[in-house]
Design a protein around this motif. Structure first.
Motif, mmCIF file in Angstrom:
data_model
loop_
_atom_site.group_PDB
_atom_site.id
_atom_site.type_symbol
_atom_site.label_atom_id
_atom_site.label_comp_id
_atom_site.label_asym_id
_atom_site.label_seq_id
_atom_site.Cartn_x
_atom_site.Cartn_y
_atom_site.Cartn_z
ATOM 1 N N VAL A 1 0.839 -1.200 0.000
ATOM 2 C CA VAL A 1 0.000 0.000 0.000
ATOM 3 C C VAL A 1 0.874 1.251 0.000
ATOM 4 C CG1 VAL A 1 -1.693 1.321 1.332
ATOM 5 C CG2 VAL A 1 -1.971 -1.145 1.062
ATOM 6 N N GLN A 2 1.951 1.210 0.769
ATOM 7 C CA GLN A 2 2.868 2.354 0.802
ATOM 8 C C GLN A 2 3.416 2.638 -0.593
ATOM 9 O OE1 GLN A 2 6.909 1.873 2.459
ATOM 10 N NE2 GLN A 2 6.367 3.481 3.902
ATOM 11 N N ALA A 3 3.872 1.601 -1.279
ATOM 12 C CA ALA A 3 4.438 1.788 -2.621
ATOM 13 C C ALA A 3 3.373 2.231 -3.617
ATOM 14 C CB ALA A 3 5.096 0.497 -3.091
ATOM 15 N N GLY A 4 2.190 1.654 -3.513
ATOM 16 C CA GLY A 4 1.134 1.947 -4.481
ATOM 17 C C GLY A 4 0.461 3.282 -4.284
ATOM 18 N N THR A 5 0.729 3.943 -3.150
ATOM 19 C CA THR A 5 0.169 5.277 -2.905
ATOM 20 C C THR A 5 1.285 6.299 -2.736
ATOM 21 O OG1 THR A 5 0.033 4.836 -0.511
ATOM 22 C CG2 THR A 5 -1.922 4.361 -1.828
ATOM 23 N N TRP A 6 2.483 5.964 -3.244
ATOM 24 C CA TRP A 6 3.628 6.862 -3.046
ATOM 25 C C TRP A 6 3.408 8.220 -3.703
ATOM 26 C CZ3 TRP A 6 7.502 4.853 -0.006
ATOM 27 C CH2 TRP A 6 8.556 5.721 0.253
ATOM 28 N N CYS A 7 2.679 8.220 -4.791
ATOM 29 C CA CYS A 7 2.323 9.472 -5.447
ATOM 30 C C CYS A 7 0.983 9.279 -6.112
ATOM 31 C CB CYS A 7 3.388 9.870 -6.483
ATOM 32 S SG CYS A 7 3.478 8.731 -7.902
ATOM 33 N N ARG A 8 0.420 10.385 -6.566
ATOM 34 C CA ARG A 8 -0.847 10.321 -7.293
ATOM 35 C C ARG A 8 -0.518 10.277 -8.763
ATOM 36 N NH1 ARG A 8 -4.059 15.104 -5.675
ATOM 37 N NH2 ARG A 8 -4.110 14.003 -3.697
ATOM 38 N N MET A 9 -0.752 9.129 -9.398
ATOM 39 C CA MET A 9 -0.362 8.956 -10.791
ATOM 40 C C MET A 9 -1.336 7.988 -11.459
ATOM 41 S SD MET A 9 3.313 7.687 -12.240
ATOM 42 C CE MET A 9 4.013 9.310 -11.980
ATOM 43 N N LEU B 1 -1.188 3.920 -11.134
ATOM 44 C CA LEU B 1 -0.491 3.420 -9.946
ATOM 45 C C LEU B 1 -1.497 3.121 -8.843
ATOM 46 C CD1 LEU B 1 2.199 2.799 -8.529
ATOM 47 C CD2 LEU B 1 2.201 5.171 -7.720
ATOM 48 N N SER B 2 -1.359 1.960 -8.237
ATOM 49 C CA SER B 2 -2.237 1.559 -7.138
ATOM 50 C C SER B 2 -1.576 0.417 -6.385
ATOM 51 C CB SER B 2 -3.601 1.087 -7.672
ATOM 52 O OG SER B 2 -3.445 -0.135 -8.392
ATOM 53 N N PRO B 3 -2.000 0.157 -5.142
ATOM 54 C CA PRO B 3 -1.487 -1.016 -4.440
ATOM 55 C C PRO B 3 -1.763 -2.317 -5.194
ATOM 56 C CG PRO B 3 -2.473 0.503 -2.887
ATOM 57 C CD PRO B 3 -2.796 1.030 -4.263
ATOM 58 N N ALA B 4 -2.911 -2.395 -5.861
ATOM 59 C CA ALA B 4 -3.221 -3.612 -6.619
ATOM 60 C C ALA B 4 -2.206 -3.831 -7.741
ATOM 61 C CB ALA B 4 -4.639 -3.526 -7.188
#
Length: 487
Positions: free
Chosen positions: A352-360, A363-366
């Motif tokens: 979750v941390q990696a998938g929400t590192w930025c708004r792009m 990109l997602s945790p999934a």
């Protein structure tokens, strides 16, 4: 080496947070009946003399400054297994990053917090110390002594700080993109206290606008109309790419900020929001990635004037998950990943941390989970010496060195040191940095990012989407992505 139960005379209660090089634990000084924070060097770095010395030097610098505006160090020692630790102030109200998860602060409050941070940086500069890594997660919030609603702002983490006697020596790139001055991305950029002025400008911008400054360096009032034009001008001067045009010191920046503000109310700060509120051998992060990275350490992180980043701003310059919802996201992984899927529980917060590192877009945790499944089947011990790829995300050490915490300022990790805690967040940094190049590329943004992780942003742009060679990989990622997205 297991979870420690004590550090010297201090009881250890629970983990507060961890990074690639150290973990921080909530402890208790039972003799003084007081909570403390205990920072412990990670076990895989404990045998590195240079890393140990840097760790101990951080404690020495914090003790030397001895300011209530910085985290204070009370004790230092070694665990029975030889890992060094130091004992410091416990910030019971978390970090500024967590506070900003709810968005921008009211203008008066934001300016008041900014002024407190400026004073803390002044305390450092008065002793010839340049912090070099000012960012929301390194600003802590503690209840004011005596209880009540008051709060104290404290600066932490001097792990990459430089002192006057070292500022003239060769410097390696260090800092956190989105907040670091352009000269900090250069080898021997000789960052001085004006690098911290840039960091203060970026922090103040984030406090006012609810997001870090993007490449365009728009005035914070574009996001928060209540910001006075005079404050816009002060903040933008602090963010000047040319350090000769910035405020010359933290003190000058602080004075200008005060003069530009007609009123800063003196009410106590409010309570913190509730906690819930290839990689490859030069394949993958790829040959293209490595070519770009190896084009010179000075350009490797090539952040440019606005510092768009690997950690915070998205392709549109907006705030990332780490600076916004991401601070809370890891507390509720099932919000982001299907609960009944095969994504291992122990890795979900990191994903979750990696998938929400930025708004792009894409990109997602999934997506991170789907890529990890395709790369390694979630095997943290994967080892492929032929391709020089290791760990759950199949990183090549000579590439991961750029995306680990501190970047080139820290040693290249050995294969055995490429743990999930190091390699999964690095995926978020990597995708956020290079993914901005994919804006406008046709196709599924998520699969374009996955293909980029296997090859390079340049190849994906040139192919106008997923290159034919990588379609089998992205088809696999697409299948897992469907399985992992929450219903």
């Amino acid at each position: 080496m297991g979870t420690p139960s004590a550090a010297g005379r201090y009881r250890i209660d629970r983990l507060l947070g961890s990074g690639g090089f150290a973990s921080v634990w909530l402890g208790r000084d039972e003799e003084l009946d007081s909570p403390v924070a205990i920072k412990i060097l990670a076990e895989h770095w404990a045998l590195r003399a240079d890393v140990r010395e840097r760790f101990v030097q951080e404690a020495r610098l914090l003790r030397q400054v001895d300011s209530h505006r910085l985290v204070q160090v009370f004790d230092i020692g070694e665990l029975d297994d030889g890992r060094p630790y130091f004992v410091m102030t416990y910030a019971d109200r978390g970090t500024l990053e967590e506070r900003l998860a709810a968005g921008a602060l009211p203008v008066n409050e934001a300016l008041r917090v900014a002024r407190e941070i400026v004073r803390g940086v002044q305390d450092l500069h008065d002793l010839g110390i340049v912090h070099r890594d000012l960012k929301p997660s390194n600003v802590l919030v503690r209840s004011a002594p005596g209880g009540g609603d008051g709060e104290r702002i404290m600066i932490s983490d001097l792990g990459v700080a430089r002192t006057g006697d070292r500022l003239s020596s060769l410097t390696l790139p260090a800092g956190s993109p989105g907040y670091m001055a352009p000269e900090q991305s250069q080898v021997d950029g000789a960052p001085d206290r004006r690098a911290d002025v840039y960091g203060l400008g970026a922090l103040t911008y984030h406090l006012l606008a609810g997001e870090p400054p993007g490449q365009a360096r728009r005035p914070p009032s574009e996001s928060q109309p209540a910001v006075p034009a005079a404050v816009d001008a002060v903040v933008l001067r602090a963010l000047e790419p040319d350090r000769e045009r910035r405020w010359p010191s933290a003190a000058e920046f602080g004075r200008a900020l005060s003069q530009a503000t007609s009123k800063i109310d003196t009410d106590p700060l409010p309570e913190a929001p509730p906690a819930g509120a290839g990689r490859g051998a030069l394949r993958g992060l790829g040959r293209g990635r490595v070519a770009a990275l190896a084009a010179g350490a000075a350009a490797v992180i090539a952040l440019g004037a606005g510092g768009a980043y690997w950690a915070f701003a998205g392709s549109d310059g907006s705030s990332g998950g780490r600076g916004a919802a991401g601070a809370r996201a890891a507390n509720d992984p099932d919000r982001w990943l299907r609960a009944e899927s095969d994504v291992p529980r122990q890795y979900r917060p990191l994903i979750v941390q990696a998938g929400t590192w930025c708004r792009m877009d894409g990109l997602s945790p999934a997506l991170i989970a789907a890529m990890l499944k395709a790369e390694s089947g979630f095997d943290p011990h994967l080892s492929d010496p032929r391709m020089d790829e290791y760990g759950i995300a199949r990183w090549t050490p000579k590439v991961l060195v750029f995306w680990q915490p501190g970047g080139l300022n820290n040693p290249e990790p050995k294969p055995a040191q490429i743990t999930p805690e190091l390699s999964i967040p690095a995926m978020g940094r990597y995708l956020c940095y290079w993914g901005k190049d994919l804006k406008g590329v046709p196709g599924d943004p998520a699969l374009n990012l996955a293909a980029m992780y296997r090859t390079s942003s340049k190849r994906v742009v040139q192919s106008r989407g997923v290159p034919a060679k990588y379609r089998p990989y992205t088809e696999k990622v697409a299948r897992y992505l469907r399985d992992y997205r929450p219903r």
